[in-house]
Design a protein around this motif. Structure first.
Motif, mmCIF file in Angstrom:
data_model
loop_
_atom_site.group_PDB
_atom_site.id
_atom_site.type_symbol
_atom_site.label_atom_id
_atom_site.label_comp_id
_atom_site.label_asym_id
_atom_site.label_seq_id
_atom_site.Cartn_x
_atom_site.Cartn_y
_atom_site.Cartn_z
ATOM 1 N N ARG A 190 0.817 -1.210 0.000
ATOM 2 C CA ARG A 190 0.000 0.000 0.000
ATOM 3 C C ARG A 190 0.854 1.265 0.000
ATOM 4 O O ARG A 190 0.333 2.372 -0.143
ATOM 5 C CB ARG A 190 -0.936 0.001 1.203
ATOM 6 N N LEU A 191 2.160 1.113 0.176
ATOM 7 C CA LEU A 191 3.059 2.264 0.091
ATOM 8 C C LEU A 191 3.213 2.694 -1.363
ATOM 9 O O LEU A 191 3.470 1.862 -2.236
ATOM 10 C CB LEU A 191 4.439 1.925 0.650
ATOM 11 N N GLU A 192 3.078 3.985 -1.635
ATOM 12 C CA GLU A 192 3.342 4.496 -2.967
ATOM 13 C C GLU A 192 4.806 4.926 -3.063
ATOM 14 O O GLU A 192 5.363 5.466 -2.110
ATOM 15 C CB GLU A 192 2.425 5.681 -3.286
ATOM 16 N N TYR A 193 5.375 4.697 -4.223
ATOM 17 C CA TYR A 193 6.784 4.995 -4.448
ATOM 18 C C TYR A 193 6.869 6.086 -5.508
ATOM 19 O O TYR A 193 6.443 5.902 -6.652
ATOM 20 C CB TYR A 193 7.495 3.728 -4.907
ATOM 21 N N THR A 194 7.420 7.245 -5.126
ATOM 22 C CA THR A 194 7.518 8.404 -6.004
ATOM 23 C C THR A 194 8.979 8.752 -6.238
ATOM 24 O O THR A 194 9.794 8.676 -5.319
ATOM 25 C CB THR A 194 6.785 9.610 -5.384
ATOM 26 N N ARG A 195 9.291 9.145 -7.471
ATOM 27 C CA ARG A 195 10.669 9.513 -7.819
ATOM 28 C C ARG A 195 10.677 10.784 -8.656
ATOM 29 O O ARG A 195 9.685 11.148 -9.278
ATOM 30 C CB ARG A 195 11.317 8.372 -8.615
ATOM 31 N N TRP A 196 11.830 11.449 -8.665
ATOM 32 C CA TRP A 196 12.044 12.633 -9.496
ATOM 33 C C TRP A 196 12.536 12.227 -10.881
ATOM 34 O O TRP A 196 13.185 11.190 -11.052
ATOM 35 C CB TRP A 196 13.106 13.532 -8.884
ATOM 36 N N SER A 197 12.283 13.091 -11.865
ATOM 37 C CA SER A 197 12.900 12.946 -13.177
ATOM 38 C C SER A 197 12.837 14.292 -13.880
ATOM 39 O O SER A 197 12.073 15.184 -13.490
ATOM 40 C CB SER A 197 12.189 11.886 -14.027
ATOM 41 N N GLY A 198 13.627 14.421 -14.936
ATOM 42 C CA GLY A 198 13.538 15.582 -15.804
ATOM 43 C C GLY A 198 12.633 15.282 -16.989
ATOM 44 O O GLY A 198 12.234 14.128 -17.204
ATOM 45 N N PHE A 199 12.321 16.300 -17.766
ATOM 46 C CA PHE A 199 11.474 16.103 -18.932
ATOM 47 C C PHE A 199 12.190 15.377 -20.064
ATOM 48 O O PHE A 199 11.582 15.082 -21.096
ATOM 49 C CB PHE A 199 10.936 17.447 -19.434
ATOM 50 N N ASP A 200 13.470 15.071 -19.864
ATOM 51 C CA ASP A 200 14.203 14.287 -20.855
ATOM 52 C C ASP A 200 14.006 12.792 -20.635
ATOM 53 O O ASP A 200 14.836 11.974 -21.030
ATOM 54 C CB ASP A 200 15.695 14.631 -20.806
ATOM 55 N N MET A 201 12.893 12.418 -20.054
ATOM 56 C CA MET A 201 12.568 11.026 -19.799
ATOM 57 C C MET A 201 12.653 10.207 -21.088
ATOM 58 O O MET A 201 12.172 10.631 -22.139
ATOM 59 C CB MET A 201 11.163 10.922 -19.208
ATOM 60 N N THR A 202 13.259 9.023 -20.983
ATOM 61 C CA THR A 202 13.328 8.106 -22.115
ATOM 62 C C THR A 202 12.460 6.889 -21.827
ATOM 63 O O THR A 202 12.090 6.620 -20.678
ATOM 64 C CB THR A 202 14.767 7.640 -22.365
ATOM 65 N N ASP A 203 12.135 6.151 -22.881
ATOM 66 C CA ASP A 203 11.375 4.918 -22.703
ATOM 67 C C ASP A 203 12.133 3.940 -21.807
ATOM 68 O O ASP A 203 11.534 3.230 -20.999
ATOM 69 C CB ASP A 203 11.094 4.267 -24.057
#
Length: 286
Positions: free
Chosen positions: A231-244
């Motif tokens: 039930r824990l949600e896992y959140t991470r940072w990224s930039g808009f240069d996300m790749t597949d």
């Protein structure tokens, strides 16, 4: 996978029209929510994330700003990344958060709290920097206690806070509590997420094996505390240069939400970043 955006006034500015435009465009593109950071004070020579920053770097109050954004949007969830919990009185904070949730019709759903890493902020608010972890733990318990209490009142007696038979209304819009995510990049933060959090928002520049170990620590701590790790949600940072490939790696790591941070300071380029990302990953054509 859910995607949200952050708005750092230190990077993107404090113009209210610009903030509203960014939030409305993010909503139109299909992003889940908007996060704002918090810093109360800076000083000459202050460092954030290991880098010295100018003391004039502007930080709007995140809760006031989110209330402003809520009035200009319809669906966008509201988040903090992170709210400096040890430096806010939990009784006052419970009222503020419930108020925003009620007025936004249940959108104060991405609250993330942390301890803060600038000792001057602790000193300025009269908090012993060494005790901020224990203060945060008590504050989380008090927030939930006040939100869930009925007309008979609730009582609490801890190391830092104490009260008897307090009644606080209104309650959050739909529930008797709000989700509280824990932000950080340390083992104590991961354990706090497992013990008390509804999710873990991992920060910092860590190696992949360190990141994986922290998420596993959050989950095992939750299990040891009799809570459900899934039930824990896992959140991470990224930039808009996300790749597949990066998105696939996040998925394999169990990430539920990615918060995108702007790469440009130009308003038009910011809009383009949102639109192009949405077209690639949110199924939007903006």
């Amino acid at each position: 996978m859910k995607f949200a955006v952050s708005y750092s006034t230190a990077h993107l500015g404090t113009d209210p029209d610009r903030i509203v435009d960014y939030a409305q465009h993010a909503e139109a593109c299909g992003f889940e929510g908007l996060y704002l950071p918090e810093h109360l004070v800076l000083h000459p020579g202050a460092q954030l994330h290991g880098f010295e920053v100018p003391p004039t770097l502007p930080f709007l109050d995140p809760l006031d700003t989110l209330a402003y954004v809520a009035a200009a949007t319809d669906r966008l969830l509201l988040g903090t990344g992170v709210l400096l919990l040890p430096y806010r009185h939990p009784v006052v904070l419970a009222k503020q958060l419930a108020t925003i949730d009620v007025l936004s019709k249940g959108r104060m759903r991405l609250l993330t709290v942390g301890l803060g890493a600038v000792p001057a902020e602790a000193a300025a608010t009269g908090v012993d920097f060494r005790t901020r972890g224990r203060r945060a733990d008590e504050a989380i318990d008090i927030l939930r206690l006040l939100w869930s209490g009925d007309e008979n009142g609730v009582s609490f007696h801890g190391e830092f806070f104490a009260f008897d038979h307090l009644v606080q209304f209104p309650k959050p819009y739909r529930d008797t509590t709000l989700p509280i995510h824990i932000g950080g990049s340390s083992a104590p933060a991961a354990r706090r997420a497992g013990q008390r959090g509804d999710g873990y928002f991992a920060g910092g520049a860590l190696l992949p094996d360190q990141r994986a170990a922290q998420w596993e620590l959050a989950r095992t701590t939750a299990a040891d505390a009799g809570r459900e790790p899934d039930r824990l949600e896992y959140t991470r940072w990224s930039g808009f240069d996300m790749t597949d490939e990066r998105l696939a790696a996040f998925t394999a790591q169990g990430v539920d939400r990615v918060v995108m941070s702007a790469g440009s300071a130009d308003p038009e380029e910011q809009r383009d970043e949102l639109s192009q990302f949405a077209e690639r990953f949110l199924g939007a054509d903006r």
